[in-house]
Design an enzyme around this catalytic site. Structure first.
Site, PDB file in Angstrom:
ATOM      1  N   SER A  81       0.979  -1.179  -0.169  1.00 45.79           N
ATOM      2  CA  SER A  81      -0.051   0.111   0.041  1.00 45.79           C
ATOM      3  C   SER A  81       0.933   1.488  -0.012  1.00 45.79           C
ATOM      4  O   SER A  81       2.086   1.221   0.593  1.00 45.79           O
ATOM      5  CB  SER A  81      -0.885   0.014   1.016  1.00 45.79           C
ATOM      6  OG  SER A  81      -1.466   1.314   1.371  1.00 45.79           O
ATOM      7  N   TYR A 139      -2.883  -0.856  10.106  1.00 43.36           N
ATOM      8  CA  TYR A 139      -2.394  -1.128   8.797  1.00 43.36           C
ATOM      9  C   TYR A 139      -1.291  -0.673   8.088  1.00 43.36           C
ATOM     10  O   TYR A 139      -0.598  -1.195   7.330  1.00 43.36           O
ATOM     11  CB  TYR A 139      -3.761  -0.236   8.119  1.00 43.36           C
ATOM     12  CG  TYR A 139      -3.758  -0.692   6.465  1.00 43.36           C
ATOM     13  CD1 TYR A 139      -4.449  -1.837   6.214  1.00 43.36           C
ATOM     14  CD2 TYR A 139      -3.331   0.542   5.413  1.00 43.36           C
ATOM     15  CE1 TYR A 139      -4.648  -1.933   4.890  1.00 43.36           C
ATOM     16  CE2 TYR A 139      -3.574   0.155   4.387  1.00 43.36           C
ATOM     17  CZ  TYR A 139      -4.033  -1.158   3.812  1.00 43.36           C
ATOM     18  OH  TYR A 139      -4.331  -1.279   2.467  1.00 43.36           O
TER      19      TYR A 139
END
Length: 253
Positions: free
Chosen positions: A145, A158
Site C-alpha cells: 500500500s 494497517y
C-alpha cells in the site's frame, strides 16, 4: 505482445472473490491465465469463478480458505497444482483495515490486521515456494500500500502491516531470485473498494484521501489490472523486490 501473454499459466489470488483481488484475477484471465480464487466464503469464491469463466473462457476455481492457517494455504497450493499442473503466479491480495486512534484500538484489533495482512502473505508465499522452486520459475505479487511507504494518522495497524509487506517483498525477492522466482509488490493508493466504503463520503475521505491525489479522485478497480498483468508476465522478468505505486499521484505530493 507475447511478453504479456499468460495463456496456460496458473494463478492463485487470495482475497480474490471481490475488490482489487477480483479485478486482478480478471486481468490475469483476460491475458489467458487460469485462476484459483481464494477467500473465506465458498459461495463468494464460486460466484467470482463463474463470472470469470463466463467472461473470459479460462479455467477458474473457487477455494474457501483462511490465509492465517498454514494447512489451508498448503491445500490451496496443492489444489492449483492438481487442477492446472503448475503454480505460476501468486497474488497476495487478502487484507483488512481497522481504523482508529491507538488509544481507542484494542490489541485484538492490531493482531487481527497483522495476522491477515502479514502472516497471511507469509504463509501463502511459503506454500507456493517449494512448487515454484521445483518449476524453476514463478511470480509472487504482494499487495502492499502507499501506507506501507508513508504514514497516516489513525492507521497504526494497517501502516505497520503494509510496511512489513514492503520489506518482506524485498527480503523474499533476494532469497528466491536465483530460483527464477520474481517477488514484487503493488502499492495501491485510494481505490474505492469495500474496505474504503465507510470513509467514501466523510470529510476525511474527501480531504485526506481524494483531495491528496494528483488526479483528485478515487481509483477505479480496473485501474489495478495493468500493473498486475505486467508483474505476472515475462515483461517483468528483470524486476526483483520492486514496489510499484498505483496511487493517482498521492505519494508524489
Amino acid at each position: 505482445m507475447k511478453l504479456f501473454d499468460l495463456t496456460g499459466r496458473a494463478a492463485i489470488i487470495t482475497g480474490g472473490s471481490k475488490g482489487l483481488g477480483l479485478a486482478m484475477a480478471e486481468g490475469i484471465a483476460a491475458a489467458g491465465g487460469n485462476v484459483v480464487l481464494v477467500s473465506r466464503t465458498q459461495a463468494e469464491c464460486d460466484a467470482a469463478a463463474d463470472k470469470i469463466k463466463s467472461l473470459y473462457g479460462t479455467g477458474a476455481i473457487g477455494f474457501a480458505a483462511d490465509v492465517t492457517k498454514q494447512a489451508d494455504m498448503e491445500n490451496m497450493a496443492a489444489l492449483c497444482l492438481k487442477e492446472f499442473g503448475s503454480v505460476d503466479i501468486l497474488i497476495n491480495s487478502a487484507g483488512i483495515n481497522i481504523r482508529g486512534a491507538i488509544d481507542e484500538l484494542s490489541l485484538d484489533d492490531f493482531t487481527k490486521v497483522m495476522d491477515i495482512n502479514v502472516t497471511g502473505t507469509w504463509l501463502a508465499s511459503r506454500a507456493v515456494t517449494p512448487i515454484m522452486k521445483k518449476q524453476k520459475k514463478g511470480k509472487i505479487i504482494n499487495l502492499a500500500s502507499t501506507l506501507g511507504l508513508v504514514g497516516l494518522a489513525n492507521r497504526t495497524p494497517y501502516t505497520a502491516s503494509k510496511g512489513a509487506v514492503v520489506n518482506m517483498t524485498k527480503a523474499l525477492a533476494l532469497e528466491l531470485a536465483l530460483d527464477n522466482i520474481n517477488v514484487n509488490a503493488i502499492c495501491p493508493g485510494p481505490f474505492l473498494t469495500e474496505m474504503n466504503e465507510p470513509i467514501k463520503n466523510t470529510e476525511e475521505g474527501k480531504k485526506f484521501i481524494v483531495g491528496a491525489t494528483a488526479v483528485g479522485r478515487w481509483g477505479v478497480l480496473a485501474e489495478i489490472q495493468g500493473v498486475a498483468m505486467f508483474l505476472a508476465s515475462d515483461a517483468s522478468n528483470y524486476m526483483m523486490g520492486s514496489c510499484l505505486l498505483v496511487d493517482g499521484g498521492w505519494v508524489a505530493r
